[in-house]
Design an enzyme around this catalytic site. Structure first.
Site, PDB file in Angstrom:
ATOM      1  N   ASP A 345       0.866  -1.173   0.000  1.00 45.58           N
ATOM      2  CA  ASP A 345       0.000   0.000   0.000  1.00 45.58           C
ATOM      3  C   ASP A 345       0.910   1.232   0.000  1.00 45.58           C
ATOM      4  O   ASP A 345       2.091   1.137   0.327  1.00 45.58           O
ATOM      5  CB  ASP A 345      -0.889  -0.015   1.248  1.00 45.58           C
ATOM      6  CG  ASP A 345      -2.080   0.928   1.115  1.00 45.58           C
ATOM      7  OD1 ASP A 345      -2.088   1.736   0.182  1.00 45.58           O
ATOM      8  OD2 ASP A 345      -2.985   0.842   1.965  1.00 45.58           O
ATOM      9  N   ASP A 608       0.066  -3.200   7.019  1.00 45.75           N
ATOM     10  CA  ASP A 608      -0.009  -3.024   8.470  1.00 45.75           C
ATOM     11  C   ASP A 608      -1.432  -2.989   9.002  1.00 45.75           C
ATOM     12  O   ASP A 608      -1.654  -2.746  10.183  1.00 45.75           O
ATOM     13  CB  ASP A 608       0.721  -1.747   8.896  1.00 45.75           C
ATOM     14  CG  ASP A 608       0.060  -0.491   8.329  1.00 45.75           C
ATOM     15  OD1 ASP A 608      -0.862  -0.620   7.502  1.00 45.75           O
ATOM     16  OD2 ASP A 608       0.465   0.617   8.718  1.00 45.75           O
ATOM     17  N   ASP A 705      35.226 -31.179   6.164  1.00 46.12           N
ATOM     18  CA  ASP A 705      34.049 -30.607   6.824  1.00 46.12           C
ATOM     19  C   ASP A 705      34.444 -29.460   7.748  1.00 46.12           C
ATOM     20  O   ASP A 705      33.772 -28.420   7.794  1.00 46.12           O
ATOM     21  CB  ASP A 705      33.325 -31.686   7.631  1.00 46.12           C
ATOM     22  CG  ASP A 705      32.524 -32.627   6.746  1.00 46.12           C
ATOM     23  OD1 ASP A 705      32.277 -32.276   5.581  1.00 46.12           O
ATOM     24  OD2 ASP A 705      32.169 -33.729   7.218  1.00 46.12           O
TER      25      ASP A 705
END
Length: 876
Positions: A345, A608, A705
């Site tokens: 908006d 909102d 690793d």
């Protein structure tokens, strides 16, 4: 959807707690309060503590942390860890203590170290998430107070209004035009009206109670108060959630991780089977073939993936928090970075969210104190959610409306009528004061007032008023109409039907100036591959003016009316090509987002308000602000502490960094493992012995690793951040089969070098190598062990960037440290007593000359092929 299916399957089963609620709903509100032992003044502090001691906190229990031992045991149920445990058990059964110890170290790395890292990261994320919490209003000690939802206890009197989350299961004791959404419980999107009068459940049981509200639903309009009956797992929502604990709907991020994991598992099954058969048939030692095959399985397993992913996400959440972005759901970070369309908006996003009341005029355009007073009374007496315009009107504190005035009733706002009314006892009449969108107010007016005279509304006057309204809108004003109607004092109850035959009093006009940062933010979002689309309920004229002020190309503005009757394909095309949509209902916003998703876009929605919650739920990423209404915050994945598109842009970039580092690990592991196994298959076939002992394969994998622990801290190249990033498993597979064999080229070169060089070396040093065959194998194993660990670790720096490694792009200090330490250990191990324990022996000095040359050539070739691959197939 899984939750809704489970909910529908369980509504017929009524718990003791729900039966208690049903019995209370059969009583009148007063009788229900007496049965519970409370009154409308609420609980005292002592009663609250007693209730909390008895019932506990108002949560669903999923966040309760298991003990360390239980947590570690749960991690051991991971298929990757189970595989390591099986290998460890097989090694012990075959008296291979060394392999068992190394595999134990890998289990420690995969489970214990991962637990420590993830636990620490999770704690940090939880603290960040606590910054944004949902509250509710309750009566305590005779006063209304705001508390976190988790602090609600049975017996609390809760005050509800539009936008509120229902914090627990409660018996309503008063309502006014009260409508709730129960879609999260029933899957039905239509609002449900609730009343306070006594009643009974029908149909599907407790959920049908018209005078009860349930946790998990939210208020759409109206006001109410209720007494809390059940909290936490004793609620209807909690009983379902308890059965679903451990089940979670997979996001696109989860699906991407799962797709990669299964890609590697399928690859592992095929390769391990081939290696097992080759070693067994050529070496005639099936026990050794089994151990070697299991070691190869470990080498192909991405056992560090869960830790790398979680730590990356947690670090990303912390980095985003520093930029005023709070992540509620960690897995939303990847989608956040993948957004290519942002729907929002305009109010408070493009504008300052700080409106100025500029005009309060009658229909002739003259200032009118009556217009301001009636607007003030409407905002003052309404009990629904006050928006920014209401708060601005109420800043006129010099108006005294309480003297000689009393509220009688209220007709709450809804998004169909786009207006709201209050009824007050004023100057001898019950006066209905209506305020709302100009077009909708004008439709309900049959008269207008100038000074003290009321005239019949004619088309000429209405057209003049609409022209004035359009002119104000073009100048960026937000305009609300003010109308009224008088009723006799005998009428006490009012409804929407009374909003007719109104007298138009005038209008109030506000300016909502654009933010100075909006133009820059929209340009930055576009630069990062994100298209901004405006979805608003406001009119086209105001919206076009704001878009012009902030540099957003409005183009063809589409109104909600144009969307009615469009096919799915037509809506998708229109949503794709248009950037501004006005006069939209909440359902139309949701439909636009779904249409964009079906056309392959990743859509974020920022809102909102109450009407934004459905859109946030359906979007790939729901974004809200910490000042939003409760239901909007609850629906969001991301909460902005500052309502600005600049903050949003920062968050999107951080999301792409997180995803970039995860993809680095996946590409490194996939290509490296694929290349190594290519080498293992070939070496197992033509060599008279294993190319590397099983224990050495395990140690090699353990070191590799460890070298990648620093990946979550690594930098990401700027060019990677400029485009939305999404999972592309096909490209990962293509990258694996393209880059992986490059390491095999140098592995085979190393094989042939060692077959010739070590043979000559041993022949010339026969006196110092009495058991030449055994020492020859040990040298060969050591040579490939060192070459393998160096090339695998080096590939981390080649693949981590699209630039020239070390020169144009340098890894983070921590990644440089981890890879540097592992490479140093790989070089030093053959010369140590620990290396001897694993069957490694010192290498002749000239070997290092050869291997240095190989490494330089390997870096150059890999970077060249990588650059070609990116040009041909792209970064993703």
């Amino acid at each position: 959807m899984a939750f809704l299916k489970e909910a529908k399957a369980t509504v017929a089963t009524t718990t003791d707690h729900e039966r208690n609620l049903i019995e209370l709903c059969k009583l009148s509100p007063h009788e229900a309060l007496l049965r519970i032992g409370v009154n409308e003044a609420g609980l005292t502090d002592g009663e609250v503590e007693a209730s909390r001691t008895r019932y506990g906190a108002n949560d669903l229990g999923q966040k309760k942390q298991a003990g360390i031992l239980m947590e570690l045991m749960q991690r051991c149920r991971n298929p990757l860890v189970i595989q390591l445990l099986v290998i460890c058990a097989v090694s012990l059964s075959m008296d291979d203590i060394r392999s068992a110890l190394v595999v134990g170290g890998m289990i420690f790395l995969s489970v214990v170290l991962a637990y420590v890292q993830e636990h620490r990261s999770s704690k940090a994320v939880e603290k960040l998430q606590e910054m944004v919490q949902t509250n509710c209003h309750v009566m305590r000690n005779g006063h209304e107070t705001e508390i976190p939802i988790a602090d609600v206890v049975p017996g609390d009197i809760v005050i509800l209004q539009a936008g509120a989350i229902i914090p627990a299961d409660m018996r309503l004791i008063s309502t006014k035009d009260f409508f709730v959404s129960q879609s999260s419980l029933t899957g039905e999107s239509m609002p449900v009206e609730k009343i306070a009068e006594a009643g009974e459940a029908a149909g599907r049981g407790v959920i049908e109670l018209q005078n009860a509200c349930f946790q998990g639903s939210n208020v759409l309009s109206g006001t109410a108060s209720g007494v809390v009956v059940n909290t936490g797992v004793r609620t209807h929502f909690g009983s379902i959630a308890e059965k679903l604990s451990g089940q979670r709907v997979q996001t696109s991020f989860d699906r991407g991780i799962a797709a990669f994991t299964w890609l590697m598992i399928r690859f592992m099954v095929v390769m391990v089977g081939i290696v097992f058969l080759i070693v067994g048939l050529t070496k005639h030692d099936w026990a050794e073939a089994l151990l070697f095959g299991l070691s190869v399985a470990v080498g192909l397993t991405p056992e560090m993936l869960p830790m790398i992913v979680t730590v990356n996400l947690a670090r990303g959440a912390a980095a985003m928090a520093r930029k005023q972005v709070i992540v509620k759901r960690l897995n939303a970070i990847q989608n956040f970075g993948a957004i290519d369309i942002l729907c929002t908006d305009k109010t408070g996003t493009l504008t300052q969210d700080r409106v100025i009341l500029e005009k309060h005029v009658d229909v002739t355009g003259r200032n009118s104190e009556d217009v301001l007073r009636y607007a003030y009374m409407n905002s003052y007496y309404q009990t629904g959610l006050r928006n920014l315009l209401d708060r601005t009107v109420l800043m006129n504190t010099e108006l005294d409306v309480e003297r000689g005035c009393r509220k009688v009733d209220e007709i709450p706002f809804d998004f169909q009528r786009k207006r709201m009314s209050v009824i007050v006892d004023y100057e001898g009449d019950h006066v209905l004061i209506c305020k709302g969108a100009v077009e909708d107010i004008y439709k309900s007016c049959t008269h207008y007032q100038v000074d003290d005279e009321v005239h019949l509304m004619i088309d000429l006057i209405k057209n003049d008023l609409l022209e004035e309204y359009e002119e104000l809108s073009r100048d960026g004003y937000r305009v609300l109409g003010i109308a009224y109607r008088e009723f006799p004092r005998t009428q006490q109850i009012f409804s929407v039907t009374d909003e007719s035959d109104l007298i138009l009093l005038g209008y109030i006009a506000f300016l909502d100036p654009p933010k100075s940062s909006s133009e820059k933010a929209i340009a930055l979002l576009k630069q990062f591959g994100v298209t901004t689309k405006i979805l608003t309920g406001d009119n086209a004229l105001v919206t076009r003016k704001i878009c012009k002020d902030v540099g957003l190309e409005a183009g063809d503005i589409v109104s909600g009316d144009r969307l009615i009757g469009l096919s799915e394909e037509e809506l998708g095309e229109l949503a794709d090509k248009s950037n501004v949509f006005v006069r939209l209902s909440p359902a139309q916003k949701e439909n636009i987002i779904v249409a964009l998703q079906k056309r392959g876009h990743v859509v974020g929605y920022m809102g909102d308000g109450i009407n934004d919650a459905p859109s946030m739920r359906v979007a790939d990423v729901g974004i809200s602000v910490d000042t939003a209404v409760d239901v909007a915050k609850e629906s969001a994945d991301i909460i902005l502490l500052e309502k600005s598109l600049l903050v949003l842009e920062d968050g999107i970039v951080e999301g792409r960094k997180v995803f970039g580092n995860i993809i680095k690990y996946i590409r490194m592991g996939a290509s490296s493992n694929f290349g190594n196994m290519f080498s293992v298959v070939g070496g197992s076939y033509f060599l008279p012995f294993l190319p590397m002992a099983p224990i050495q394969v395990l140690v090699n994998n353990l070191l590799y690793d460890a070298s990648q622990i620093g990946i979550p801290s690594d930098h990401v190249d700027n060019e990677y951040l400029t485009t939305p990033r999404r999972w592309n498993i096909e490209n990962i597979r293509r990258f694996m089969v393209t880059i992986g064999p490059i390491s095999s080229i140098f592995d085979y070169a190393t094989f042939f070098l060692m077959l010739y060089f070590f043979n000559c070396y041993l022949f010339s040093n026969a006196a110092t190598a009495p058991d030449m065959k055994t020492h020859y194998e040990a040298l060969f194993h050591t040579g490939w062990f060192v070459e393998s660990i160096l090339t695998q670790t080096l590939i981390v720096h080649i693949i981590r960037t699209n630039r020239i490694p070390f020169l144009q792009s340098l890894a983070s200090p921590f990644l440089l440290l981890t890879t540097g330490v592992v490479m140093a250990i790989g070089v030093a191990l053959p010369y140590s007593s620990v290396g001897h324990y694993f069957g490694l022996v010192p290498l002749p000095p000239v070997y290092w000359v050869w291997i240095t040359g190989f490494l330089l050539c390997y870096m150059a070739l890999t970077h060249t092929v990588k650059t070609w691959f990116i040009r041909k197939f792209g970064i993703d």
